[in-house]
Enzyme design. Structure first.
Site, PDB file in Angstrom:
ATOM      1  N   GLU A  99       0.856  -1.182   0.000  1.00 51.93           N
ATOM      2  CA  GLU A  99       0.000   0.000   0.000  1.00 51.93           C
ATOM      3  C   GLU A  99       0.895   1.237   0.000  1.00 51.93           C
ATOM      4  O   GLU A  99       1.596   1.498   0.971  1.00 51.93           O
ATOM      5  CB  GLU A  99      -0.896  -0.019   1.253  1.00 51.93           C
ATOM      6  CG  GLU A  99      -1.597   1.288   1.566  1.00 51.93           C
ATOM      7  CD  GLU A  99      -2.701   1.644   0.582  1.00 51.93           C
ATOM      8  OE1 GLU A  99      -3.285   2.733   0.708  1.00 51.93           O
ATOM      9  OE2 GLU A  99      -2.977   0.837  -0.303  1.00 51.93           O
ATOM     10  N   CYS A 139      -5.505   5.602   5.603  1.00 54.55           N
ATOM     11  CA  CYS A 139      -5.176   4.370   4.883  1.00 54.55           C
ATOM     12  C   CYS A 139      -6.433   3.784   4.264  1.00 54.55           C
ATOM     13  O   CYS A 139      -7.524   3.915   4.807  1.00 54.55           O
ATOM     14  CB  CYS A 139      -4.552   3.362   5.845  1.00 54.55           C
ATOM     15  SG  CYS A 139      -4.136   1.785   5.080  1.00 54.55           S
ATOM     16  N   CYS A 153      -6.241  -0.342   6.471  1.00 52.15           N
ATOM     17  CA  CYS A 153      -6.531  -0.418   7.915  1.00 52.15           C
ATOM     18  C   CYS A 153      -7.460   0.713   8.335  1.00 52.15           C
ATOM     19  O   CYS A 153      -7.211   1.395   9.342  1.00 52.15           O
ATOM     20  CB  CYS A 153      -5.243  -0.363   8.708  1.00 52.15           C
ATOM     21  SG  CYS A 153      -4.198  -1.805   8.472  1.00 52.15           S
ATOM     22  N   HIS A 182      -7.546   2.723  12.314  1.00 56.42           N
ATOM     23  CA  HIS A 182      -7.301   4.158  12.469  1.00 56.42           C
ATOM     24  C   HIS A 182      -8.536   4.840  13.065  1.00 56.42           C
ATOM     25  O   HIS A 182      -8.420   5.725  13.924  1.00 56.42           O
ATOM     26  CB  HIS A 182      -6.965   4.787  11.115  1.00 56.42           C
ATOM     27  CG  HIS A 182      -5.539   4.597  10.699  1.00 56.42           C
ATOM     28  ND1 HIS A 182      -4.498   5.254  11.295  1.00 56.42           N
ATOM     29  CD2 HIS A 182      -4.988   3.808   9.740  1.00 56.42           C
ATOM     30  CE1 HIS A 182      -3.356   4.894  10.716  1.00 56.42           C
ATOM     31  NE2 HIS A 182      -3.633   4.010   9.782  1.00 56.42           N
ATOM     32  N   ARG A 194      -0.366  -4.473  11.165  1.00 55.21           N
ATOM     33  CA  ARG A 194       1.052  -4.305  10.868  1.00 55.21           C
ATOM     34  C   ARG A 194       1.885  -3.889  12.072  1.00 55.21           C
ATOM     35  O   ARG A 194       3.102  -3.802  11.976  1.00 55.21           O
ATOM     36  CB  ARG A 194       1.228  -3.256   9.753  1.00 55.21           C
ATOM     37  CG  ARG A 194       0.693  -3.708   8.416  1.00 55.21           C
ATOM     38  CD  ARG A 194       0.563  -2.545   7.450  1.00 55.21           C
ATOM     39  NE  ARG A 194       0.104  -2.989   6.148  1.00 55.21           N
ATOM     40  CZ  ARG A 194      -1.157  -3.232   5.829  1.00 55.21           C
ATOM     41  NH1 ARG A 194      -2.091  -3.076   6.740  1.00 55.21           N
ATOM     42  NH2 ARG A 194      -1.481  -3.639   4.617  1.00 55.21           N
ATOM     43  N   SER A 218       4.105   1.472   9.898  1.00 58.79           N
ATOM     44  CA  SER A 218       5.133   1.651   8.874  1.00 58.79           C
ATOM     45  C   SER A 218       5.977   2.895   9.108  1.00 58.79           C
ATOM     46  O   SER A 218       7.010   3.064   8.462  1.00 58.79           O
ATOM     47  CB  SER A 218       4.504   1.688   7.472  1.00 58.79           C
ATOM     48  OG  SER A 218       4.029   0.398   7.126  1.00 58.79           O
ATOM     49  N   CYS A 243       2.921  -0.437   4.556  1.00 56.43           N
ATOM     50  CA  CYS A 243       1.751   0.392   4.291  1.00 56.43           C
ATOM     51  C   CYS A 243       2.210   1.841   4.310  1.00 56.43           C
ATOM     52  O   CYS A 243       2.108   2.525   5.326  1.00 56.43           O
ATOM     53  CB  CYS A 243       0.653   0.152   5.319  1.00 56.43           C
ATOM     54  SG  CYS A 243      -0.892   0.980   4.893  1.00 56.43           S
ATOM     55  N   CYS A 266      -0.099   4.922   5.125  1.00 53.60           N
ATOM     56  CA  CYS A 266      -0.329   5.195   6.551  1.00 53.60           C
ATOM     57  C   CYS A 266       0.766   6.065   7.135  1.00 53.60           C
ATOM     58  O   CYS A 266       0.528   6.862   8.043  1.00 53.60           O
ATOM     59  CB  CYS A 266      -0.360   3.885   7.335  1.00 53.60           C
ATOM     60  SG  CYS A 266      -1.888   2.961   7.188  1.00 53.60           S
TER      61      CYS A 266
END
Length: 578
Positions: free
Chosen positions: A14, A62, A65, A69, A483, A506, A550, A553
């Site tokens: 992502e 994102c 996810c 969030h 993640r 990330s 990701c 994010c």
């Protein structure tokens, strides 16, 4: 002579991620650099808004996810307001978050990561009869029958993919390093992986439906609000709870019969790399903790995944987590300044300094200076890895009976020592272990929710006086995303958001070097890796994918000067054009 390899973009993730690596004459990576090449904006957009609305905007950080969030943002505001949610709301949030974990992990392994282990073209050489026998061997390790294992199925899968090859196009399997010597599975093992890849496409659709049962839709659910949840009718309806449970039971069956056996298979065939610790990285692990098990505020509640910090792979010692020790450094990120700041005081001022001059037609990162849109988070002035492996490591170090049971069972069934966890293979295995655990716990929560409602408890929301609690306040929401550790911090003044910062998984893992020149998790995991062919750096892709990047994010800025970046005209009949 050393070789400077650039992979941009890293695909099957992502967002936009660039990896650069310097490889020596023995094809061993000596230096590695991780760079986010995109920037976007959410946090600045939240300033000046009603804090009760933050979750609906923050979930847009994102496209994967979204729900986690959303929940972290809502929890940050609940923390600021001193609001504790009812039991039904806690259970529903756990179900939604648990469904996200299961969906995300299955999609990650099969559709984003499996093709780093599975050579699609070699699967066409497999004998379907021998493939059935091979599938039975790996499923037996966990006492299961193999998923969808028959000669007819495997032959049909081969025929389906062979048509793409014959036409000269591999469709979703295109643009890969097929035939690389870095692949180690047999033709029959590759066919098993390919078959399960296709099966998982169907399953992930069903698990997405489960998330929508209580969330209203997926992605971007709508049913979480400050104080609780709004899906009252779905909670009261036993058919809806049973439908959710039924889908998760199918996911558990797939995990036991396909996912875990496939990871046993890959782990065994790549055991030399796992034993050597290839991709192990930092060795420092952190978990915020996740899934509240009682009806206390989230920061006091017992959790399914405990919080903590483990340093230098030492499972004999675990440190309590203190959120005040989290800071973000921007020495090597494209932002103004260098000073570490806690998220409450975080500043996001862009300072893009660009790349170095081109050489041989390639523009390289200016790695001595700033080279990524991702900041470098630190915990107590140390670099950390977050994610499923961190959750399993912290759980074992804490002596958590549930997590220790799942981890030790997996290692025992695969005849693997504990040290294999600290590798690319181990990071991948941790997700599979967690998926089985997660499925079984979500099923239990379904039963707990049904029983609580049947007892007459229909409460889903805690009332609060906004005018009293929202004058001047601050709060944080900290838990885990699939993640890794995810935190949202909010400062409120006169009932409006004054500052908002998110530090996401990330950000921790994909960050560039910090002010001391210490590597981020991706970077550290690549150094020392031997690459079979620098022109086909499959090993780099495999290790980076094991984190499930990701990047969308990790970067949330906006041009605050009001500069017009683009103008779009929407045509209802003809789509969108610039």
């Amino acid at each position: 002579m050393s070789k400077h390899v650039v992979i941009d973009p890293i695909t099957r993730i992502e967002g936009h991620l660039r990896i650069e690596a310097v490889i020596d004459d023995n094809n061993v990576i000596q230096e590695a650099y991780s760079s986010s090449t995109m920037f976007r904006g959410i946090e600045e957009i939240l300033k000046g808004r009603d804090p009760r609305d933050c979750g609906l905007l923050a979930m847009r950080i994102c496209g994967v996810c979204t729900g986690t969030h959303y929940q972290r943002s809502i929890e940050a505001v609940e923390h600021a307001f001193g609001v504790t949610i009812p039991k039904n709301a806690r259970l529903v949030r756990n179900l939604m978050q648990g469904g996200l974990y299961i969906h995300d992990h299955i999609v990650h392994f099969y559709h984003l990561h499996a093709l780093d282990w599975v050579d699609i073209t070699k699967a066409l050489e497999a004998d379907p009869k021998k493939t059935v026998e091979e599938a039975q061997k790996w499923a037996k390790l966990s006492g299961q029958r193999p998923w969808n294992a028959s000669e007819d199925n495997y032959a049909a899968v081969q025929e389906r993919v062979a048509k793409y090859v014959k036409q000269g196009r591999l469709g979703i399997f295109g643009n890969a390093y097929w035939g690389s010597k870095a692949y180690k599975l047999t033709p029959e093992q590759n066919l098993i992986g390919l078959s399960h890849y296709l099966d998982a496409l169907e399953l992930q659709r069903e698990v997405a439906k489960a998330q929508a049962i209580f969330g209203g839709k997926n992605p971007h659910p709508q049913s979480i609000v400050v104080g609780g949840v709004t899906c009252v009718q779905d909670i009261k309806n036993p058919v809806r709870v049973a439908e959710f449970k039924d889908i998760i039971q199918r996911a558990l069956k797939f995990t036991k019969q396909a996912y875990l056996p496939d990871v046993y298979m890959a782990g065994t065939m790549y055991a030399d790399e796992a034993l050597a610790g290839v991709g192990g990285g930092l060795g420092n692990f952190m978990s915020y903790g996740d899934f509240n098990l009682d009806d206390l505020p989230f920061y006091d509640s017992a959790k399914l995944f405990p919080s903590g910090v483990v340093m230098n792979k030492d499972l004999s010692k675990v440190y309590d987590l203190d959120q005040t020790k989290i800071t973000e450094d921007v020495t090597h990120a494209w932002y103004e300044g260098t000073t570490n700041k806690h998220p409450y005081d975080g500043v996001t001022n862009p300072n893009y300094t660009g790349f170095k001059e081109k050489k041989d037609g390639i523009a390289y990162l200016d790695t001595d200076k700033k080279y990524s849109w991702i900041k470098s988070p630190l915990y107590d002035d140390e670099r950390m890895e977050v994610g499923p492996l961190a959750r399993m490591v912290v759980g074992v170090a804490r002596g958590d009976e549930r997590i220790t049971k799942y981890v030790t069972t997996f290692l025992k069934n695969g005849n693997l020592p504990t040290k294999v966890l600290f590798s690319t293979v181990g990071r991948t295995a941790a997700r599979a272990i967690e998926t089985e655990l997660m499925c079984e716990e979500v099923i239990n929560w379904c039963d707990e929710l049904a029983a609580n409602v049947a007892s007459g408890d229909l409460s889903t929301w805690t009332e609060f006086d906004f005018d009293k609690v929202a004058k001047d306040a601050q709060g944080y929401g900290m838990a885990e995303a699939p993640r890794g550790g995810l935190g949202h911090w909010v400062k409120i003044k006169d009932g409006k958001v004054m500052n908002y910062q998110a530090v996401v998984p990330s950000t921790w893992n994909a960050a560039p070097k910090d002010y001391k020149g210490r590597l981020g998790a991706y970077e550290a995991s690549l150094v020392g890796t031997k690459v079979v062919n620098p022109d086909e750096p499959l090993e780099i892709i495999r290790t980076v994918h094991s984190f499930d990047p990701c990047i969308a994010c990790a970067v949330h800025i906006v041009d605050t000067n009001g500069k017009e970046l683009a103008v779009y005209k929407v045509d209802p009949l003809g789509g969108c054009r610039a």
